[in-house]
Design an enzyme around this catalytic site. Sequence first.
Site, PDB file in Angstrom:
ATOM      1  N   LYS A 122     -12.583  -9.767   9.443  1.00 18.65           N
ATOM      2  CA  LYS A 122     -12.602  -9.070  10.732  1.00 18.65           C
ATOM      3  C   LYS A 122     -13.794  -9.485  11.584  1.00 18.65           C
ATOM      4  CE  LYS A 122     -10.022  -4.803   9.955  1.00 18.65           C
ATOM      5  NZ  LYS A 122     -10.071  -3.342  10.021  1.00 18.65           N
ATOM      6  N   LYS A 206      -0.312 -12.233   5.801  1.00 21.22           N
ATOM      7  CA  LYS A 206       0.295 -10.893   5.784  1.00 21.22           C
ATOM      8  C   LYS A 206       0.711 -10.462   7.199  1.00 21.22           C
ATOM      9  CE  LYS A 206      -3.601  -7.792   6.351  1.00 21.22           C
ATOM     10  NZ  LYS A 206      -4.242  -6.550   6.092  1.00 21.22           N
ATOM     11  N   LYS A 209      -1.169  -6.164  12.495  1.00 14.26           N
ATOM     12  CA  LYS A 209      -1.126  -5.808  13.915  1.00 14.26           C
ATOM     13  C   LYS A 209      -2.037  -6.702  14.743  1.00 14.26           C
ATOM     14  CE  LYS A 209      -3.134  -1.510  12.377  1.00 14.26           C
ATOM     15  NZ  LYS A 209      -2.843  -0.099  12.300  1.00 14.26           N
TER      16      LYS A 209
HETATM   17  P1  AMP Z   1      -3.877  -0.267   8.414  1.00  7.88           P
HETATM   18  O1  AMP Z   1      -2.880  -0.355   9.474  1.00  7.88           O
HETATM   19  O2  AMP Z   1      -4.627  -1.539   8.202  1.00  7.88           O
HETATM   20  O3  AMP Z   1      -4.743   0.963   8.524  1.00  7.88           O
HETATM   21  O4  AMP Z   1      -3.060  -0.117   7.073  1.00  7.88           O
HETATM   22  C1  AMP Z   1      -2.407   1.081   6.719  1.00  7.88           C
HETATM   23  C2  AMP Z   1      -1.713   0.931   5.399  1.00  7.88           C
HETATM   24  O5  AMP Z   1      -0.676  -0.070   5.490  1.00  7.88           O
HETATM   25  C3  AMP Z   1      -2.617   0.462   4.259  1.00  7.88           C
HETATM   26  O6  AMP Z   1      -2.244   1.126   3.080  1.00  7.88           O
HETATM   27  C4  AMP Z   1      -2.329  -0.997   4.149  1.00  7.88           C
HETATM   28  O7  AMP Z   1      -2.576  -1.504   2.858  1.00  7.88           O
HETATM   29  C5  AMP Z   1      -0.841  -1.043   4.476  1.00  7.88           C
HETATM   30  N1  AMP Z   1      -0.468  -2.367   5.014  1.00  7.88           N
HETATM   31  C6  AMP Z   1      -0.955  -2.966   6.117  1.00  7.88           C
HETATM   32  N2  AMP Z   1      -0.391  -4.173   6.315  1.00  7.88           N
HETATM   33  C7  AMP Z   1       0.495  -4.344   5.285  1.00  7.88           C
HETATM   34  C8  AMP Z   1       1.408  -5.393   4.913  1.00  7.88           C
HETATM   35  N3  AMP Z   1       1.544  -6.509   5.636  1.00  7.88           N
HETATM   36  N4  AMP Z   1       2.159  -5.209   3.802  1.00  7.88           N
HETATM   37  C9  AMP Z   1       2.044  -4.071   3.056  1.00  7.88           C
HETATM   38  N5  AMP Z   1       1.220  -3.055   3.351  1.00  7.88           N
HETATM   39  C10 AMP Z   1       0.448  -3.180   4.449  1.00  7.88           C
END
Ligand code: AMP
Length: 344
Positions: A122, A206, A209
């Site tokens: 990041k 992966k 967003k």
């Molecule tokens: P975040 O949006 O980064 O706060 O992520 C929220 C949740 O979504 C966390 O548990 C992440 O591990 C999961 N997550 C985010 N991106 C992915 C992805 N590409 N595949 C699976 N889980 C994800």
Amino acid sequence: MTDSNSGSYTGPDRVFSGVQPSGSLHLGNYLGALKKFARLQNEKDCVFCIVDLHAITVPQDPAKLADQTREIAAAYFAAGVDPSKAIVYAQSSVRAHTELAWYFNCVARTGWLNRMTQFKDKAGKNAERASVGLYTYPVLQAADILAFKATHVPVGEDQKQHLELSRDIAGKFNHDFNAPNFFPLPEPLIKGPGAKVMSLRDGTKKMSKSDPSDASRINLTDTPDQIAKKVRKAKTDTGAVPATASEMEGRPDIANLIGIYSALSERSEADIMNEHGGGQFGPFKNALADVAVETLRPVTESMNRYLAAPDEIDAILNKAGDAAAEIADPIVADVRRIIGFRGA
Ligand code: AMP
Ligand code: TRP
């Protein structure tokens, strides 16, 4: 006492997880996190947080932060998290997070944080200009989990390293303050379909967003048309749809689509390969587009219904914030006593 590697903690099982209110949610968040949360609420005590304190580790627009927070709440509810079964609240409304995070800043070692790959990703080349908050982000995450003495943490695979840090902090606190088993060593719950959903444009990255290409992800706010188009444009190769796991090897884009199909339809990958193996990608993608549209339609619709009633969301979040503080405050009060503050 839960799993064998949780030490000898004897407190009750509790699930905790959090999602940041920054940017719109995508299929990875839904399959890797939200869908698992909805299942877990029927098995254990669950606390789900919208981590707005984490969001401000990078600049946020003050005029939008509250609405972004409501949007994540709407996504939780739309994915089936039921506020009468699980506590769903905003992190900034419970002071225990920031307080415990400071104590943990004094427990965690800089060497531990220097190894965190998410910070490196990041902060990029500009690490010197990143906020201190972004650097200590995983310490706040440990505080989130341990303010509730949570034993189980459902997350996507990208959070594995942060969970290990939480365990290290819990273990070092217990040890340094001679408070054996005061904190549990929280277990990540990662396995299962959808733990790592990859980009539709590059099966080795992966779904995220922050990817500049919107075509790389399916957003929970996408229309059926947009979803179908993105699936049809997803990267594949010139071969046929694999019929066996070995035919899928070395083909990350294909493995990703089959994984998504399996997670959305709740059918095994083998079953899907049985049906489509040997065929062309055109018909396979049409079938996948249908499954994606039909599975996400009710989620998006329900999310929009919640978003049309922001007062209702606020009422739920406020009440849950009080319930969360009722659990976390006594735990942090114990921490103050263990550290030895005057009057604690
Ligand atoms: P975040 O949006 O980064 O706060 O992520 C929220 C949740 O979504 C966390 O548990 C992440 O591990 C999961 N997550 C985010 N991106 C992915 C992805 N590409 N595949 C699976 N889980 C994800
Ligand atoms: N860091 C997590 C993410 O980006 C969000 C998060 C914050 C979290 N606090 C948490 C996840 C506590 C699990 C438990 O996805």
